[in-house]
Scaffold this active site. Structure first.
Site, PDB file in Angstrom:
ATOM      1  N   TRP A  71       1.887   1.654  -3.480  1.00 32.87           N
ATOM      2  CA  TRP A  71       0.939   2.329  -4.275  1.00 32.87           C
ATOM      3  C   TRP A  71       0.796   3.928  -4.250  1.00 32.87           C
ATOM      4  O   TRP A  71       0.734   4.371  -5.011  1.00 32.87           O
ATOM      5  CB  TRP A  71      -0.644   1.547  -3.925  1.00 32.87           C
ATOM      6  CG  TRP A  71      -1.269   0.555  -4.466  1.00 32.87           C
ATOM      7  CD1 TRP A  71      -1.148  -0.794  -4.174  1.00 32.87           C
ATOM      8  CD2 TRP A  71      -1.704   0.435  -5.756  1.00 32.87           C
ATOM      9  NE1 TRP A  71      -1.578  -1.667  -4.755  1.00 32.87           N
ATOM     10  CE2 TRP A  71      -1.655  -0.903  -6.029  1.00 32.87           C
ATOM     11  CE3 TRP A  71      -1.651   1.356  -6.909  1.00 32.87           C
ATOM     12  CZ2 TRP A  71      -2.138  -1.613  -7.426  1.00 32.87           C
ATOM     13  CZ3 TRP A  71      -2.021   0.831  -7.978  1.00 32.87           C
ATOM     14  CH2 TRP A  71      -2.531  -0.568  -8.266  1.00 32.87           C
ATOM     15  N   TRP A  96      -9.667   7.144  -8.552  1.00 30.29           N
ATOM     16  CA  TRP A  96     -10.692   7.386  -9.305  1.00 30.29           C
ATOM     17  C   TRP A  96     -10.573   6.946 -10.653  1.00 30.29           C
ATOM     18  O   TRP A  96     -11.741   6.334 -11.267  1.00 30.29           O
ATOM     19  CB  TRP A  96     -11.133   8.864  -9.327  1.00 30.29           C
ATOM     20  CG  TRP A  96     -12.188   9.374  -8.216  1.00 30.29           C
ATOM     21  CD1 TRP A  96     -11.550   9.771  -6.944  1.00 30.29           C
ATOM     22  CD2 TRP A  96     -13.287   8.999  -8.074  1.00 30.29           C
ATOM     23  NE1 TRP A  96     -12.546   9.937  -6.298  1.00 30.29           N
ATOM     24  CE2 TRP A  96     -13.908   9.446  -6.751  1.00 30.29           C
ATOM     25  CE3 TRP A  96     -14.359   8.631  -9.185  1.00 30.29           C
ATOM     26  CZ2 TRP A  96     -14.993   9.470  -6.378  1.00 30.29           C
ATOM     27  CZ3 TRP A  96     -15.789   8.508  -8.419  1.00 30.29           C
ATOM     28  CH2 TRP A  96     -16.114   8.739  -7.116  1.00 30.29           C
ATOM     29  N   ASN A 119     -10.977   2.031   2.214  1.00 29.72           N
ATOM     30  CA  ASN A 119     -10.543   2.042   0.949  1.00 29.72           C
ATOM     31  C   ASN A 119     -11.346   1.209   0.112  1.00 29.72           C
ATOM     32  O   ASN A 119     -11.831   1.659  -1.165  1.00 29.72           O
ATOM     33  CB  ASN A 119      -8.979   1.337   0.811  1.00 29.72           C
ATOM     34  CG  ASN A 119      -8.726   1.121  -0.422  1.00 29.72           C
ATOM     35  OD1 ASN A 119      -8.731   2.003  -1.451  1.00 29.72           O
ATOM     36  ND2 ASN A 119      -8.362  -0.053  -1.007  1.00 29.72           N
ATOM     37  N   GLU A 127       0.768  -1.150   0.132  1.00 30.81           N
ATOM     38  CA  GLU A 127      -0.172   0.152   0.115  1.00 30.81           C
ATOM     39  C   GLU A 127       0.756   1.220  -0.075  1.00 30.81           C
ATOM     40  O   GLU A 127       0.526   2.117  -0.545  1.00 30.81           O
ATOM     41  CB  GLU A 127      -0.830   0.098   1.228  1.00 30.81           C
ATOM     42  CG  GLU A 127      -1.926  -1.182   1.301  1.00 30.81           C
ATOM     43  CD  GLU A 127      -2.549  -1.552   0.064  1.00 30.81           C
ATOM     44  OE1 GLU A 127      -3.107  -0.731  -0.666  1.00 30.81           O
ATOM     45  OE2 GLU A 127      -2.884  -2.600  -0.214  1.00 30.81           O
ATOM     46  N   TRP A 146     -15.639  10.726 -13.921  1.00 31.68           N
ATOM     47  CA  TRP A 146     -15.049  10.646 -12.487  1.00 31.68           C
ATOM     48  C   TRP A 146     -14.382  11.864 -12.017  1.00 31.68           C
ATOM     49  O   TRP A 146     -14.116  11.790 -10.779  1.00 31.68           O
ATOM     50  CB  TRP A 146     -13.906   9.722 -12.878  1.00 31.68           C
ATOM     51  CG  TRP A 146     -12.774  10.210 -13.867  1.00 31.68           C
ATOM     52  CD1 TRP A 146     -12.874   9.769 -15.332  1.00 31.68           C
ATOM     53  CD2 TRP A 146     -11.489  10.907 -13.718  1.00 31.68           C
ATOM     54  NE1 TRP A 146     -12.039  10.487 -16.063  1.00 31.68           N
ATOM     55  CE2 TRP A 146     -11.160  11.046 -14.960  1.00 31.68           C
ATOM     56  CE3 TRP A 146     -10.934  11.479 -12.700  1.00 31.68           C
ATOM     57  CZ2 TRP A 146      -9.869  11.864 -14.849  1.00 31.68           C
ATOM     58  CZ3 TRP A 146      -9.913  12.084 -12.765  1.00 31.68           C
ATOM     59  CH2 TRP A 146      -9.251  12.369 -14.040  1.00 31.68           C
ATOM     60  N   TRP A 162     -20.228  11.139 -20.919  1.00 34.88           N
ATOM     61  CA  TRP A 162     -20.876  11.078 -19.648  1.00 34.88           C
ATOM     62  C   TRP A 162     -22.247  11.553 -19.360  1.00 34.88           C
ATOM     63  O   TRP A 162     -22.717  12.469 -20.071  1.00 34.88           O
ATOM     64  CB  TRP A 162     -20.011  11.806 -18.730  1.00 34.88           C
ATOM     65  CG  TRP A 162     -18.529  11.422 -18.599  1.00 34.88           C
ATOM     66  CD1 TRP A 162     -17.396  12.113 -19.052  1.00 34.88           C
ATOM     67  CD2 TRP A 162     -17.969  10.187 -18.047  1.00 34.88           C
ATOM     68  NE1 TRP A 162     -16.518  11.486 -19.002  1.00 34.88           N
ATOM     69  CE2 TRP A 162     -16.677  10.287 -18.237  1.00 34.88           C
ATOM     70  CE3 TRP A 162     -18.466   9.101 -17.459  1.00 34.88           C
ATOM     71  CZ2 TRP A 162     -15.714   9.284 -17.740  1.00 34.88           C
ATOM     72  CZ3 TRP A 162     -17.596   8.021 -17.010  1.00 34.88           C
ATOM     73  CH2 TRP A 162     -16.236   8.097 -17.229  1.00 34.88           C
TER      74      TRP A 162
HETATM   75  C1  LIG Z   1     -11.271   6.584  -5.423  1.00 30.50           C
HETATM   76  C2  LIG Z   1     -10.295   6.487  -4.427  1.00 30.50           C
HETATM   77  C3  LIG Z   1      -9.645   7.741  -3.993  1.00 30.50           C
HETATM   78  C4  LIG Z   1      -8.602   7.805  -3.066  1.00 30.50           C
HETATM   79  N1  LIG Z   1      -8.183   8.884  -2.558  1.00 30.50           N
HETATM   80  C5  LIG Z   1      -7.106   9.045  -1.886  1.00 30.50           C
HETATM   81  C6  LIG Z   1      -6.516   9.949  -1.282  1.00 30.50           C
HETATM   82  O1  LIG Z   1      -7.010  11.356  -1.723  1.00 30.50           O
HETATM   83  N2  LIG Z   1      -5.487  10.374  -0.432  1.00 30.50           N
HETATM   84  C7  LIG Z   1      -5.075   8.919  -0.120  1.00 30.50           C
HETATM   85  O2  LIG Z   1      -3.955   8.913   0.696  1.00 30.50           O
HETATM   86  N3  LIG Z   1      -5.262   7.863  -0.601  1.00 30.50           N
HETATM   87  C8  LIG Z   1      -6.493   7.949  -1.392  1.00 30.50           C
HETATM   88  N4  LIG Z   1      -6.904   6.607  -1.939  1.00 30.50           N
HETATM   89  C9  LIG Z   1      -6.191   5.201  -1.386  1.00 30.50           C
HETATM   90  C10 LIG Z   1      -6.662   4.677  -0.210  1.00 30.50           C
HETATM   91  O3  LIG Z   1      -8.041   4.500  -0.313  1.00 30.50           O
HETATM   92  C11 LIG Z   1      -6.357   5.487   1.263  1.00 30.50           C
HETATM   93  O4  LIG Z   1      -4.748   5.680   1.192  1.00 30.50           O
HETATM   94  C12 LIG Z   1      -6.608   4.618   2.527  1.00 30.50           C
HETATM   95  O5  LIG Z   1      -7.972   4.209   2.262  1.00 30.50           O
HETATM   96  C13 LIG Z   1      -6.348   5.201   3.662  1.00 30.50           C
HETATM   97  O6  LIG Z   1      -6.586   4.424   4.795  1.00 30.50           O
HETATM   98  P1  LIG Z   1      -5.492   3.841   5.705  1.00 30.50           P
HETATM   99  O7  LIG Z   1      -4.695   4.983   6.246  1.00 30.50           O
HETATM  100  O8  LIG Z   1      -6.236   2.936   6.749  1.00 30.50           O
HETATM  101  O9  LIG Z   1      -4.573   2.977   4.651  1.00 30.50           O
HETATM  102  P2  LIG Z   1      -3.834   1.589   4.616  1.00 30.50           P
HETATM  103  O10 LIG Z   1      -4.628   0.563   4.310  1.00 30.50           O
HETATM  104  O11 LIG Z   1      -3.310   1.312   6.137  1.00 30.50           O
HETATM  105  O12 LIG Z   1      -2.473   1.927   4.005  1.00 30.50           O
HETATM  106  C14 LIG Z   1      -1.440   2.552   4.506  1.00 30.50           C
HETATM  107  C15 LIG Z   1      -0.942   3.721   3.853  1.00 30.50           C
HETATM  108  O13 LIG Z   1      -0.683   3.436   2.399  1.00 30.50           O
HETATM  109  C16 LIG Z   1      -1.228   4.369   1.490  1.00 30.50           C
HETATM  110  N5  LIG Z   1      -2.309   3.877   0.459  1.00 30.50           N
HETATM  111  C17 LIG Z   1      -3.132   2.847   1.063  1.00 30.50           C
HETATM  112  N6  LIG Z   1      -3.767   2.463  -0.079  1.00 30.50           N
HETATM  113  C18 LIG Z   1      -3.428   3.272  -1.153  1.00 30.50           C
HETATM  114  C19 LIG Z   1      -3.669   3.375  -2.466  1.00 30.50           C
HETATM  115  N7  LIG Z   1      -4.817   2.608  -3.234  1.00 30.50           N
HETATM  116  N8  LIG Z   1      -3.344   4.433  -3.263  1.00 30.50           N
HETATM  117  C20 LIG Z   1      -2.380   5.202  -2.633  1.00 30.50           C
HETATM  118  N9  LIG Z   1      -2.040   5.162  -1.620  1.00 30.50           N
HETATM  119  C21 LIG Z   1      -2.564   4.135  -0.350  1.00 30.50           C
HETATM  120  C22 LIG Z   1      -1.935   5.629   2.362  1.00 30.50           C
HETATM  121  O14 LIG Z   1      -1.015   6.594   2.584  1.00 30.50           O
HETATM  122  C23 LIG Z   1      -2.445   4.890   3.810  1.00 30.50           C
HETATM  123  O15 LIG Z   1      -2.361   5.651   4.632  1.00 30.50           O
HETATM  124  C24 LIG Z   1      -8.042   6.483  -2.861  1.00 30.50           C
HETATM  125  C25 LIG Z   1      -8.592   5.491  -3.126  1.00 30.50           C
HETATM  126  C26 LIG Z   1      -9.519   5.484  -3.909  1.00 30.50           C
HETATM  127  C27 LIG Z   1     -10.170   4.014  -4.584  1.00 30.50           C
END
Ligand SMILES: Cc1cc2nc3c(=O)[nH]c(=O)nc-3n(C[C@H](O)[C@H](O)[C@H](O)COP(=O)(O)OP(=O)(O)OC[C@H]3O[C@@H](n4cnc5c(N)ncnc54)[C@H](O)[C@@H]3O)c2cc1C
Length: 490
Positions: free
Chosen positions: A292, A397, A356, A289, A374, A321
């Protein structure tokens, strides 16, 4: 003794996404030089122009953290100088007024920030001042991870392999901050800045006073205590991190770290999060993650247009759209009649965060079931997410809308009913955020209501669309877009 000796500051540290005083690349770089240092933060009106909610949670979060850091710095003889205005003008002006030798700021990969930083670098250069930008917000610099032919990756899995191969120990080593006696005298600095016509924000240890001066009001951030980031990381690393793979998709469970707002603004350093993972799980799904996050930052760096345009050229300007404002408004209010979608949107509105799995479900629903652009969803999330990060948000997105790099194929359309059943089987998440459904039978949460109920319950609306029909329509629209693209290209 001349006042110059007191206020003379050699290095100005411009804080942006790194609001902490430990494990800090810019502070460490400044402290590695001779002379005193001075941290600065600007409430940048170019950025605030996009924050039209007077009670934006993120500004309270920032003001509280800045006040807290200033309280801690006061004990060490320092202070973060706070300003309100255009950072692109203020930073070079104060650097010149204070006669510093260098400005140091963590590298920011967003296109608008890069343009601002290029302008700042040029202006500083005119004054003979260096501008240094160590990478602090990412573990591995975005430029380093490339394919054999030097081009950037567009697919996550090979990127993540190369990211691991390119990782150096120094990338995640702590950037130690040894700052005893190294801060320029705040009173002298303040006097010099007043003379130069650049007033500081007053009462820098009082969050309410800071908010008032930038004309915002306190928002409810009880759930986002500024001191909680490290506690969350420690708790998560001590237990749930090892079960992340199994637990992460269940929205009612605390299966993910919830660290994202703390990482976004740098209250917790990305290196300490990574070190905690190495120590606990070595490598693994949670580390993916973090990668990512780096992947999307890299994509935005090499393909800045992907913030606003479809990454996949086939869908750029070819998708027709649904432009209905009424449909979009129902989505944004959490009243689509799809309980899992509405619970997710209401979680966002109520807490400033969304799980997420819920982000994936709602983004897919908006862009496929409602077939709404989107970009409108991206903007809606940008207004409300505590962790809003352009790279990850646009990336997420576009992934859900099937227009992005390494995106879900367009014919893969989540069934919101099945997603709810699978990831919120007992309905705890839905019931938590949709009080109208608190006493509804489980079936009502996870299945389209029978025809006699289709008009909706007393307080909760009927589903806006029939999922199966909406899915077929979206797939047909994507096929049409591909046809438009292929004929346009000939
Ligand atoms: C439509 C959509 C919009 C999103 N917008 C954002 C956003 O604006 N900011 C954001 O930080 N994340 C975004 N994410 C990614 C992800 O949803 C969040 O990072 C995550 O839900 C944060 O929760 P957590 O800290 O418990 O994550 P955890 O699951 O504990 O992951 C640890 C860290 O990894 C990073 N991370 C995790 N998943 C992703 C991912 N898919 N993409 C990029 N980084 C990730 C984050 O920094 C997160 O805090 C988005 C995902 C989707 C599908």
């Amino acid at each position: 003794m001349s006042s110059l000796a007191n206020y003379q500051c050699r290095s100005l540290v411009w804080l942006r996404r790194d609001l902490r005083l430990h494990d800090h690349r810019a502070l460490a770089a400044a402290l590695a030089q001779r002379g005193t240092i001075c941290p600065v933060f600007v409430f940048d009106t170019d950025i605030l122009a996009r924050f039209d909610n007077p009670r934006d949670r993120r500004l309270t979060f920032l003001a509280e953290q800045l006040a807290e850091l200033n309280r801690r710095l006061a004990a060490r003889g320092g202070r973060i100088l706070l300003f309100h205005g255009r950072a692109a003008e203020i930073v070079p002006r104060i650097a010149a007024a204070l006669g510093v030798e260098r400005v140091i700021a963590g590298r920011d990969y967003e296109p608008a920030s890069q343009a601002r930083d290029a302008a700042v670098a040029k202006e500083l250069n005119n004054h003979g001042i260096d501008f240094e930008q160590p990478v602090d917000h990412l573990i591995v610099p975005a430029e380093r991870v490339r394919k054999g032919d030097g081009t950037p990756y567009k697919v996550y899995t090979p990127y993540s392999k190369q990211w691991r191969a390119a990782l150096l120990e120094t990338d995640y080593a702590e950037a130690v901050v040894k700052d005893d006696g190294r801060y320029a005298d705040p009173a002298d600095l303040s006097r010099e800045l007043n003379k130069a016509g650049q007033p500081l924000l007053q009462s820098p240890t009082d969050a309410d006073a800071i908010l008032k001066q930038i004309v915002y009001q306190r928002a409810d951030t009880a759930m986002w205590d500024i001191r909680r980031g490290h506690e969350l990381l420690a708790d998560f690393a001590a237990g749930r991190m090892a079960q992340y793979r199994e637990e992460r998709d269940f929205m009612a469970r605390p299966g993910t770290s919830r660290l994202s707002p703390y990482l976004r603004f740098g209250f917790v350093s990305i290196r300490e999060a990574f070190r905690a993972a190495r120590k606990t799980i070595g490598d693994g799904v949670w580390v993916n993650e973090l990668i990512w996050r780096e992947f999307y930052a890299m994509i935005l760096h090499f393909f800045p247009e992907s913030a606003t345009e479809e990454f996949n050229p086939k869908y750029r300007g070819t998708l027709d759209w649904n432009r209905s404002d009424a449909d979009f408004a129902r989505f944004c209010e959490g009243r689509t009649g799809f309980p899992i979608v509405d619970a997710a949107v209401r979680e966002l509105l109520e807490t400033g965060w969304m799980h997420n799995r819920a982000r994936m479900i709602t983004a897919c629903f908006l862009s496929k079931d409602l077939f709404i652009d989107w970009r409108r969803g991206e903007e809606f999330f940008a207004q409300h997410l505590m962790d809003y990060e352009l790279a990850s948000n646009a990336g997420g997105w576009q992934w859900a809308a099937s227009t992005g790099t390494d995106a879900a194929p367009y014919f893969r359309v989540f069934n919101p009913w099945l997603q709810g059943k699978k990831f919120d089987g007992a309905g705890a998440y839905i019931r938590r955020f949709i009080p109208e459904l608190r006493n509804a039978p489980l079936q009502r949460l996870h299945e389209p209501p029978p025809d006699d109920l289709f008009a909706g319950d007393a307080d909760y609306p009927a589903p806006m669309v029939d999922h199966r029909q909406a899915k077929e329509k979206a797939i047909a629209e994507f096929k049409k877009a591909e046809e438009r693209f292929s004929t346009r290209d000939q």
